[in-house]
Scaffold this motif. Structure first.
Motif, PDB file in Angstrom:
ATOM      1  N   SER A 169      -4.101  35.690 -68.496  1.00  0.00           N
ATOM      2  CA  SER A 169      -5.049  36.862 -68.172  1.00  0.00           C
ATOM      3  C   SER A 169      -5.861  37.235 -69.544  1.00  0.00           C
ATOM      4  CB  SER A 169      -4.415  38.066 -67.707  1.00  0.00           C
ATOM      5  OG  SER A 169      -3.465  38.335 -68.555  1.00  0.00           O
ATOM      6  N   ASN A 170      -5.285  36.869 -70.648  1.00  0.00           N
ATOM      7  CA  ASN A 170      -5.772  37.489 -72.033  1.00  0.00           C
ATOM      8  C   ASN A 170      -5.744  36.256 -73.044  1.00  0.00           C
ATOM      9  OD1 ASN A 170      -6.921  39.059 -74.081  1.00  0.00           O
ATOM     10  ND2 ASN A 170      -5.164  40.396 -74.454  1.00  0.00           N
ATOM     11  N   PRO A 171      -6.537  35.160 -72.796  1.00  0.00           N
ATOM     12  CA  PRO A 171      -6.111  33.964 -73.681  1.00  0.00           C
ATOM     13  C   PRO A 171      -6.807  34.288 -75.034  1.00  0.00           C
ATOM     14  CG  PRO A 171      -8.143  33.633 -71.919  1.00  0.00           C
ATOM     15  CD  PRO A 171      -7.445  35.252 -71.649  1.00  0.00           C
ATOM     16  N   ASN A 172      -6.171  33.531 -75.988  1.00  0.00           N
ATOM     17  CA  ASN A 172      -6.481  33.550 -77.191  1.00  0.00           C
ATOM     18  C   ASN A 172      -7.395  32.089 -77.796  1.00  0.00           C
ATOM     19  OD1 ASN A 172      -6.671  34.117 -80.106  1.00  0.00           O
ATOM     20  ND2 ASN A 172      -4.564  33.654 -80.568  1.00  0.00           N
ATOM     21  N   THR A 173      -8.434  32.070 -77.573  1.00  0.00           N
ATOM     22  CA  THR A 173      -9.077  30.988 -77.795  1.00  0.00           C
ATOM     23  C   THR A 173     -10.465  31.227 -78.252  1.00  0.00           C
ATOM     24  OG1 THR A 173     -10.379  30.737 -75.586  1.00  0.00           O
ATOM     25  CG2 THR A 173      -8.361  29.956 -75.562  1.00  0.00           C
ATOM     26  N   SER A 174     -11.086  30.091 -79.084  1.00  0.00           N
ATOM     27  CA  SER A 174     -12.429  30.171 -79.647  1.00  0.00           C
ATOM     28  C   SER A 174     -13.551  29.959 -78.743  1.00  0.00           C
ATOM     29  CB  SER A 174     -12.503  29.439 -80.992  1.00  0.00           C
ATOM     30  OG  SER A 174     -12.364  27.977 -80.525  1.00  0.00           O
ATOM     31  N   TYR A 175     -13.134  29.486 -77.531  1.00  0.00           N
ATOM     32  CA  TYR A 175     -14.221  29.051 -76.382  1.00  0.00           C
ATOM     33  C   TYR A 175     -15.159  30.328 -76.077  1.00  0.00           C
ATOM     34  CZ  TYR A 175     -11.263  25.007 -76.433  1.00  0.00           C
ATOM     35  OH  TYR A 175     -10.542  24.207 -76.376  1.00  0.00           O
ATOM     36  N   THR A 176     -16.377  30.046 -75.763  1.00  0.00           N
ATOM     37  CA  THR A 176     -17.249  31.052 -74.917  1.00  0.00           C
ATOM     38  C   THR A 176     -16.954  31.145 -73.276  1.00  0.00           C
ATOM     39  OG1 THR A 176     -19.209  29.951 -74.963  1.00  0.00           O
ATOM     40  CG2 THR A 176     -18.731  31.048 -76.863  1.00  0.00           C
ATOM     41  N   GLN A 177     -17.362  32.106 -72.842  1.00  0.00           N
ATOM     42  CA  GLN A 177     -17.050  32.203 -71.341  1.00  0.00           C
ATOM     43  C   GLN A 177     -15.880  32.018 -70.924  1.00  0.00           C
ATOM     44  OE1 GLN A 177     -20.092  33.004 -69.616  1.00  0.00           O
ATOM     45  NE2 GLN A 177     -21.131  33.013 -71.556  1.00  0.00           N
ATOM     46  N   ILE A 178     -14.842  32.649 -71.305  1.00  0.00           N
ATOM     47  CA  ILE A 178     -13.511  32.713 -71.221  1.00  0.00           C
ATOM     48  C   ILE A 178     -13.287  33.836 -70.351  1.00  0.00           C
ATOM     49  CG2 ILE A 178     -11.137  32.719 -72.055  1.00  0.00           C
ATOM     50  CD1 ILE A 178     -12.273  30.109 -72.137  1.00  0.00           C
TER      51      ILE A 178
ATOM     52  N   ASP B  50       2.523  27.531 -72.810  1.00  0.00           N
ATOM     53  CA  ASP B  50       1.256  26.910 -72.725  1.00  0.00           C
ATOM     54  C   ASP B  50       0.348  28.100 -72.695  1.00  0.00           C
ATOM     55  OD1 ASP B  50       2.228  24.635 -72.796  1.00  0.00           O
ATOM     56  OD2 ASP B  50       2.153  24.199 -70.575  1.00  0.00           O
ATOM     57  N   ASN B  51      -0.660  28.271 -73.597  1.00  0.00           N
ATOM     58  CA  ASN B  51      -1.829  29.070 -73.628  1.00  0.00           C
ATOM     59  C   ASN B  51      -2.799  28.785 -72.534  1.00  0.00           C
ATOM     60  OD1 ASN B  51      -3.351  31.387 -74.741  1.00  0.00           O
ATOM     61  ND2 ASN B  51      -4.661  29.732 -75.657  1.00  0.00           N
ATOM     62  N   LEU B  52      -2.610  29.637 -71.502  1.00  0.00           N
ATOM     63  CA  LEU B  52      -3.686  29.402 -70.301  1.00  0.00           C
ATOM     64  C   LEU B  52      -4.839  30.114 -70.432  1.00  0.00           C
ATOM     65  CD1 LEU B  52      -1.028  29.781 -67.538  1.00  0.00           C
ATOM     66  CD2 LEU B  52      -1.572  27.720 -68.643  1.00  0.00           C
ATOM     67  N   TYR B  53      -5.994  29.428 -69.822  1.00  0.00           N
ATOM     68  CA  TYR B  53      -7.123  30.076 -69.717  1.00  0.00           C
ATOM     69  C   TYR B  53      -8.017  29.835 -68.441  1.00  0.00           C
ATOM     70  CZ  TYR B  53      -8.676  25.966 -72.568  1.00  0.00           C
ATOM     71  OH  TYR B  53      -9.090  24.582 -72.613  1.00  0.00           O
ATOM     72  N   ARG B  54      -9.079  30.431 -68.273  1.00  0.00           N
ATOM     73  CA  ARG B  54      -9.967  30.190 -66.927  1.00  0.00           C
ATOM     74  C   ARG B  54     -11.560  30.289 -67.472  1.00  0.00           C
ATOM     75  NH1 ARG B  54      -6.917  31.632 -62.075  1.00  0.00           N
ATOM     76  NH2 ARG B  54      -4.675  32.200 -62.687  1.00  0.00           N
ATOM     77  N   TYR B  55     -12.364  29.374 -67.197  1.00  0.00           N
ATOM     78  CA  TYR B  55     -13.665  29.794 -67.470  1.00  0.00           C
ATOM     79  C   TYR B  55     -14.237  30.788 -66.350  1.00  0.00           C
ATOM     80  CZ  TYR B  55     -13.780  26.057 -70.652  1.00  0.00           C
ATOM     81  OH  TYR B  55     -13.457  25.047 -71.827  1.00  0.00           O
ATOM     82  N   THR B  56     -15.193  31.493 -66.705  1.00  0.00           N
ATOM     83  CA  THR B  56     -15.965  32.495 -65.743  1.00  0.00           C
ATOM     84  C   THR B  56     -16.484  31.634 -64.706  1.00  0.00           C
ATOM     85  OG1 THR B  56     -17.820  32.676 -67.304  1.00  0.00           O
ATOM     86  CG2 THR B  56     -15.972  34.223 -67.480  1.00  0.00           C
ATOM     87  N   SER B  57     -16.993  30.494 -64.938  1.00  0.00           N
ATOM     88  CA  SER B  57     -17.710  29.983 -63.873  1.00  0.00           C
ATOM     89  C   SER B  57     -16.956  29.305 -62.680  1.00  0.00           C
ATOM     90  CB  SER B  57     -18.517  28.588 -64.689  1.00  0.00           C
ATOM     91  OG  SER B  57     -17.690  27.950 -65.364  1.00  0.00           O
ATOM     92  N   ASN B  58     -15.517  29.087 -63.124  1.00  0.00           N
ATOM     93  CA  ASN B  58     -14.711  28.603 -61.868  1.00  0.00           C
ATOM     94  C   ASN B  58     -13.166  29.133 -62.396  1.00  0.00           C
ATOM     95  OD1 ASN B  58     -13.448  27.342 -60.105  1.00  0.00           O
ATOM     96  ND2 ASN B  58     -13.989  25.047 -60.833  1.00  0.00           N
ATOM     97  N   PRO B  59     -12.962  30.450 -62.018  1.00  0.00           N
ATOM     98  CA  PRO B  59     -11.538  30.963 -62.298  1.00  0.00           C
ATOM     99  C   PRO B  59     -10.478  30.527 -61.837  1.00  0.00           C
ATOM    100  CG  PRO B  59     -12.990  32.294 -61.037  1.00  0.00           C
ATOM    101  CD  PRO B  59     -13.873  31.106 -61.030  1.00  0.00           C
ATOM    102  N   ASN B  60     -10.685  29.782 -60.547  1.00  0.00           N
ATOM    103  CA  ASN B  60      -9.527  29.117 -59.677  1.00  0.00           C
ATOM    104  C   ASN B  60      -8.960  27.996 -60.618  1.00  0.00           C
ATOM    105  OD1 ASN B  60      -9.565  31.053 -57.822  1.00  0.00           O
ATOM    106  ND2 ASN B  60     -11.173  30.027 -57.039  1.00  0.00           N
ATOM    107  N   VAL B  61      -9.493  27.435 -61.651  1.00  0.00           N
ATOM    108  CA  VAL B  61      -9.261  26.054 -62.364  1.00  0.00           C
ATOM    109  C   VAL B  61      -8.432  26.709 -63.648  1.00  0.00           C
ATOM    110  CG1 VAL B  61      -9.867  24.061 -63.255  1.00  0.00           C
ATOM    111  CG2 VAL B  61     -10.635  24.815 -60.983  1.00  0.00           C
ATOM    112  N   ILE B  62      -7.310  26.516 -63.835  1.00  0.00           N
ATOM    113  CA  ILE B  62      -6.606  26.837 -65.016  1.00  0.00           C
ATOM    114  C   ILE B  62      -6.412  25.707 -66.007  1.00  0.00           C
ATOM    115  CG2 ILE B  62      -4.502  27.760 -65.717  1.00  0.00           C
ATOM    116  CD1 ILE B  62      -3.943  28.693 -63.304  1.00  0.00           C
ATOM    117  N   TYR B  63      -6.736  26.034 -67.282  1.00  0.00           N
ATOM    118  CA  TYR B  63      -6.798  24.915 -68.414  1.00  0.00           C
ATOM    119  C   TYR B  63      -5.449  25.477 -69.171  1.00  0.00           C
ATOM    120  CZ  TYR B  63     -11.449  23.628 -66.871  1.00  0.00           C
ATOM    121  OH  TYR B  63     -12.300  23.100 -65.977  1.00  0.00           O
TER     122      TYR B  63
END
Length: 230
Positions: A189-198, A133-146
């Motif tokens: 730690s290094n997600p490959n997504t098109s989202y901003t604020q990752i 699974d490609n994991l990522y976190r938003y800078t606004s809430n880094p303790n929640v993993i998507y």
């Protein structure tokens, strides 16, 4: 013509009938991760790992090996000896499903037709294809993993082991296998997504490793080697 054919078989035993020696079996053990989250110890099994494998023995010294293995890979900064990771406190879980193909080389002759007890160290390498699974976190809430499910990558396995024929039909082995992956995002730690604020963190120039350590038990079957007619 028949005599000529029998003579050719005797000159090339490892390329003909001896190539029909097969092994099929299971792997049981544990897994651990080495990357930007959690401990940095290379051999430290934490989660159960299991799989199935098949070997086609081309000679007493080498075999083509194919396998499928899977495990849950995890990391926890609170288990790390590094102060910075302890203070950060990240953790993750990721499921690995691995398909592998390559060459296993025996340091000593390991003739499966000789029923005397034998033991040899061995090394394996090849190419792995694995799903994660490609994991990522938003800078606004880094303790929640998507997660973006069912991404894939490749890895190079480096396996060291030792094995012995414990009966005429069964071979028991113990091995440790590190996988150098072509991704730096098993831990998010290094997600490959098109989202901003990752959020990206850690050493972005080093890819992740994961390790399977455990036991293999295989059943041998196939034709016996050719012998020259008297």
């Amino acid at each position: 013509m028949k005599k000529i054919f029998n003579l050719l078989l005797c000159f090339f035993p490892l390329i003909t009938l001896n190539a029909q020696i097969n092994e099929i079996g299971v792997f049981f053990g544990g897994s651990n991760f080495v990357g930007d989250v959690g401990k940095t110890t290379y051999i430290s099994p934490e989660k159960p790992a299991f799989g199935v494998l098949y070997k086609w023995n081309r000679s007493p010294r080498h075999a083509w090996r194919f396998s499928y293995m899977q495990s849950n890979i995890s990391g926890n900064d609170f288990k790390s000896d590094e102060t910075g990771r302890n203070q950060r406190g990240y953790r993750f879980d990721n499921d690995i499903k691995e398909f592998s193909a390559g060459l296993e080389f025996n340091f000593f002759d390991f003739n499966l037709h000789d029923y005397h007890t034998k033991i040899t160290p061995y090394v394996f390498t090849g190419l792995n294809y694995f799903i994660f699974d490609n994991l990522y976190r938003y800078t606004s809430n880094p303790n929640v993993i998507y997660a973006q499910k069912n991404r894939s990558s490749a890895a190079i396995p480096i396996i060291l082991g030792i094995k012995s024929n414990i009966s005429p039909r069964f071979v028991l082995g113990a091995e440790v296998g590190a996988r150098y992956t072509f991704t730096d995002n098993i831990d998010g730690s290094n997600p490959n997504t098109s989202y901003t604020q990752i959020l990206k963190f850690g050493n972005l120039n080093n890819n992740d490793w994961y390790v399977f350590s455990g036991l293999t038990l295989t059943y041998t079957f196939g034709q016996k080697p050719c012998y020259c007619p008297e």
